[in-house]
Design an enzyme around this catalytic site. Structure first.
Site, PDB file in Angstrom:
ATOM      1  N   GLY A  74       0.452  -1.129  -0.078  1.00 19.30           N
ATOM      2  CA  GLY A  74       0.289   0.087   0.065  1.00 19.30           C
ATOM      3  C   GLY A  74       1.298   1.316  -0.054  1.00 19.30           C
ATOM      4  O   GLY A  74       2.805   0.739  -0.079  1.00 19.30           O
ATOM      5  N   ILE A 124       1.674   3.763   2.110  1.00 17.93           N
ATOM      6  CA  ILE A 124       1.905   3.548   3.783  1.00 17.93           C
ATOM      7  C   ILE A 124       2.485   3.069   3.933  1.00 17.93           C
ATOM      8  O   ILE A 124       4.216   2.622   4.216  1.00 17.93           O
ATOM      9  CB  ILE A 124       1.191   3.928   5.108  1.00 17.93           C
ATOM     10  CG1 ILE A 124       0.567   5.280   4.678  1.00 17.93           C
ATOM     11  CG2 ILE A 124       2.273   4.438   6.174  1.00 17.93           C
ATOM     12  CD1 ILE A 124       1.469   6.925   4.874  1.00 17.93           C
ATOM     13  N   GLU A 156      -1.818  -9.483  -5.127  1.00 17.15           N
ATOM     14  CA  GLU A 156      -0.080 -10.439  -5.488  1.00 17.15           C
ATOM     15  C   GLU A 156       0.562  -9.358  -6.384  1.00 17.15           C
ATOM     16  O   GLU A 156       2.018  -9.400  -6.250  1.00 17.15           O
ATOM     17  CB  GLU A 156      -0.780 -11.128  -6.115  1.00 17.15           C
ATOM     18  CG  GLU A 156       0.429 -12.375  -6.808  1.00 17.15           C
ATOM     19  CD  GLU A 156      -0.278 -13.349  -8.691  1.00 17.15           C
ATOM     20  OE1 GLU A 156       0.506 -14.450  -8.276  1.00 17.15           O
ATOM     21  OE2 GLU A 156      -1.329 -13.017  -8.580  1.00 17.15           O
ATOM     22  N   LYS A 208      -8.864  10.490  11.340  1.00 14.45           N
ATOM     23  CA  LYS A 208     -10.465  10.004  11.448  1.00 14.45           C
ATOM     24  C   LYS A 208     -11.716   9.347  12.496  1.00 14.45           C
ATOM     25  O   LYS A 208     -11.690   8.328  12.463  1.00 14.45           O
ATOM     26  CB  LYS A 208     -11.213   8.816   9.681  1.00 14.45           C
ATOM     27  CG  LYS A 208     -10.387   9.626   8.460  1.00 14.45           C
ATOM     28  CD  LYS A 208     -10.111   9.047   7.284  1.00 14.45           C
ATOM     29  CE  LYS A 208     -10.537   9.975   6.184  1.00 14.45           C
ATOM     30  NZ  LYS A 208      -9.439  11.051   5.644  1.00 14.45           N
ATOM     31  N   ASN A 260      -3.957  13.442   6.693  1.00 13.14           N
ATOM     32  CA  ASN A 260      -3.908  12.617   4.747  1.00 13.14           C
ATOM     33  C   ASN A 260      -2.460  12.962   4.251  1.00 13.14           C
ATOM     34  O   ASN A 260      -2.129  13.960   4.838  1.00 13.14           O
ATOM     35  CB  ASN A 260      -4.224  13.007   4.109  1.00 13.14           C
ATOM     36  CG  ASN A 260      -6.717  12.848   4.320  1.00 13.14           C
ATOM     37  OD1 ASN A 260      -6.972  12.033   3.743  1.00 13.14           O
ATOM     38  ND2 ASN A 260      -6.649  14.103   4.897  1.00 13.14           N
ATOM     39  N   LEU A 288       0.211  13.072   1.629  1.00 11.90           N
ATOM     40  CA  LEU A 288       0.194  13.480   0.083  1.00 11.90           C
ATOM     41  C   LEU A 288       0.569  12.213  -0.854  1.00 11.90           C
ATOM     42  O   LEU A 288       1.617  11.910  -1.504  1.00 11.90           O
ATOM     43  CB  LEU A 288       0.867  14.751  -0.512  1.00 11.90           C
ATOM     44  CG  LEU A 288       0.528  16.407   0.487  1.00 11.90           C
ATOM     45  CD1 LEU A 288       1.575  16.592   0.407  1.00 11.90           C
ATOM     46  CD2 LEU A 288      -0.917  16.095  -0.073  1.00 11.90           C
TER      47      LEU A 288
END
Length: 654
Positions: free
Chosen positions: A300, A302, A325, A422, A460, A462
């Protein structure tokens, strides 16, 4: 017209000259220098002796032809022919001076040993002519490079007349894409000066310069300027509605990863005006260097950046745990390439798997003897999780629970959860599930085991998947409109590298059950961000006051579960840490004895697809969940519609 034609002829000649092979250029230079030195020799004799029949004297011819090869050899040894003409500098001028000096001394010695009578002033006159011919010819060609070659292409202004600006100018004159016609610089001492035929002006007249030449781009040549300084400059240029391009950072230039010609669009992090704090080495290495580290959700936004940062810190092993995968393949390939480039000996272990399968996670941790876990696997897109409630709860809550239990069973030393702003007073399922994940780790932290749990909460990032920035860029490139959900919506932003570094450092400071909050700076109004991006791309915002603008901004309305404002803290009970960008929040938590039955009921509700039960449990658990919309799960809505239709049919029949 005549001047323009001459410039074109000069350009064609220089293009041909610069297109020759390097060895051919050296031969041409040697031949021309031979001609220049021979001419200088005869000019010195004519000036001094003033005799018409001097050409008939054989001794002088012998002297001249003996002098040439010796002089050329001297120039060669001094490195004159290693100099690239278009980048002529002080080193080349130094070589020319000492080369002419060597040639002049050779003239004196040859005439002395071969008893060829020449007046004593001839060597001095010869040296003067040689400097003019050899040095002047190079200066003339070098000036043509700055004038004859670059009067075509798109006119641009270079902001910054320092070393970087001059290097950029040199790089651009070789291309056909841009024509730099002016420098602007804040340094008043440079105003009015000329660099390679280009004048340096004050930034106060940049609007006039752009209007006169109809320039559409400004190139920022300030790679070493602080982010706050760059923000000030960019904001001052924003009203001009010209595209702002910038040089890579000084670190990239020095490392060789980027060139001065590698100009790019202004990065949005420059607009934040926030200078990143240099990471502390001892905190970065504490849980990583020489240890076995595992990253869940490694493919992902991060997770992949965490992997890149971790790799540089040289762990013993880096275990990549990823359900996708392709995501796993991409990050593994990238890390292997980076390790090879940096000559880092780290074993990279790619593992396919879901964090919802506790036995799989535990097996991986035990087999590879994982010591540190960064748990970044989560579903994070608010509308998607809102429409897929059960999977959001399964992945974010129970995925964290199972990974944490596996870490305890495998005797993992440190477990760091990547949380979100959040999770603070959430209005959506995604934020609520992340707050539940925090409660799980806080409860487990108080139990008896060897694993130290902590959470890092931030806003968030960038450039992450789903971020508004790449969406805005795409919409601007397509000519608009740019879509914003609400005129008043704001968000916190941070760059992915800075967020990842702070996560690593916060994890090293955790004592157990800590909730760390990153300093995100000031919140950003999304509509202002959209306007800035439009203007800095060279367009005008089209609205009621500017009906002739280029790109409009459209408001689409808040999406299900979306908040106008995000927060980083539930309460005001926050304390600082040893790091100026990391705080710790002291917030409400539950014991494992209290939380476990809630999780059991939540598990059963998910198993039965009982969306009303799921919502009630999330509301009644101290997560602060205050939904702004009804149940948005697509399966639940489809069932409700189907049941409603069936009910109507039954009523009609009855």
């Amino acid at each position: 017209m005549l001047n323009h034609a001459n410039l074109e002829r000069n350009s064609d000649f220089l293009k041909f000259l610069f297109s020759l092979k390097r060895s051919h250029k050296r031969v041409v230079s040697m031949l021309l220098d031979s001609l220049f030195l021979l001419t200088a020799f005869w000019c010195a004799l004519f000036v001094r002796l003033d005799v018409v029949n001097i050409l008939s004297l054989g001794d002088f011819w012998a002297l001249g032809f003996s002098l040439i090869p010796i002089s050329i050899l001297g120039f060669y040894r001094l490195g004159l022919y290693r100099t690239v003409l278009r980048y002529l500098g002080f080193q080349a001028l130094d070589a020319i001076f000492w080369g002419v000096f060597f040639s002049t001394v050779s003239l004196v010695l040859i005439s002395y040993f071969f008893k060829i009578p020449i007046p004593r002033t001839v060597p001095v006159i010869y040296a003067a002519f040689a400097l003019i011919f050899v040095g002047g010819s190079r200066a003339f060609i070098r000036s043509l490079v700055g004038t004859g070659l670059k009067r075509i292409g798109e006119p641009v202004v270079i902001y910054g007349a320092g070393v970087a600006g001059r290097q950029l100018m040199t790089a651009l004159v070789q291309s056909h894409e841009y024509y730099p016609f002016a420098f602007v610089d804040d340094d008043a001492s440079l105003h009015g000066t000329v660099i390679q035929g280009v004048h340096v002006h004050s930034p106060s007249i940049i609007k006039k310069l752009i209007r006169e030449k109809k320039a559409t781009k400004v190139l920022l040549a300030l790679p070493s300027a602080s982010r706050s300084r760059r923000q000030d400059i960019i904001l001052s240029l924003e009203p001009l509605a010209v595209q702002i391009l910038t040089l890579p950072s000084m670190a990239d230039l020095v490392s060789g990863n980027k060139l001065y010609s590698d100009i790019k669009e202004v990065e949005i992090d420059d607009l934040l005006g926030r200078d990143a704090v240099a990471p502390r080495r001892e905190l970065m290495t504490a849980n990583i260097t020489g240890k076995v580290v595992m990253v869940t959700g490694a493919g992902g936004s991060i997770g992949s950046e965490l992997c890149r940062q971790i790799l540089i810190l040289q762990p013993k092993k880096l275990v990549l745990f990823e359900i996708s995968e392709f995501g796993l393949y991409a990050i593994e390939k990238q890390l292997i390439s980076t390790a090879k480039q940096l000559d880092i000996d780290v074993k990279i272990v790619p593992m396919l798997g879901s964090v919802q399968r506790e036995n799989r996670v535990q097996a991986v941790m035990e087999v590879f003897r994982v010591q540190t876990v960064y748990h970044a696997a989560a579903y994070k897109h608010v509308p998607l999780v809102e429409q897929n409630v059960v999977e959001g709860v399964r992945n974010n809550v129970f995925g964290t629970l199972y990974t944490a239990k596996a870490a305890i069973a495998a005797n993992v030393e440190t477990f760091v959860l990547i949380s979100t702003d959040k999770a603070v007073r959430p209005t959506n399922i995604m934020g609520t599930t992340k707050r539940m994940a925090e409660l799980v780790l806080q409860a487990l932290a108080d139990e008896s085991h060897n694993t130290r749990f902590c959470m890092v909460r931030f806003g968030n990032v960038l450039g992450s998947s789903g971020s508004v920035v790449p969406l805005f860029k795409k919409q601007i490139a397509l000519g608009g409109p740019v879509t914003v959900t609400h005129p008043e919506i704001t968000r916190f932003f941070m760059t992915i590298p800075e967020a990842s570094q702070l996560v690593i450092q916060a994890g090293a400071m955790g004592k157990g059950g800590d909730v760390f909050v990153l300093d995100m700076g000031k919140s950003v109004k999304i509509v202002d961000l959209a306007s800035k991006m439009i203007r800095l791309s060279g367009f005008e915002v089209k609205d009621s006051t500017h009906p002739d603008g280029d790109i409009s901004i459209e408001f689409t309305g808040l999406r299900p579960g979306e908040k106008l404002y995000e927060e980083l803290l539930i309460g005001d009970d926050v304390t600082g840490t040893e790091h100026e960008r990391i705080m710790t929040a002291n917030e409400l938590c539950l014991s494992w004895a209290d939380l476990e039955p809630i999780l059991s009921r939540l598990d059963m509700a998910c198993h039965n697809f009982d969306h009303e039960g799921i919502r009630d449990l999330l509301i009644n658990t101290p997560t602060g969940f205050s939904p702004t919309d009804g149940i948005c799960d697509l399966v639940w809505q489809a069932k409700a519609i189907s049941q409603d239709k069936t009910s109507k049919v039954v009523n009609l029949v009855s």
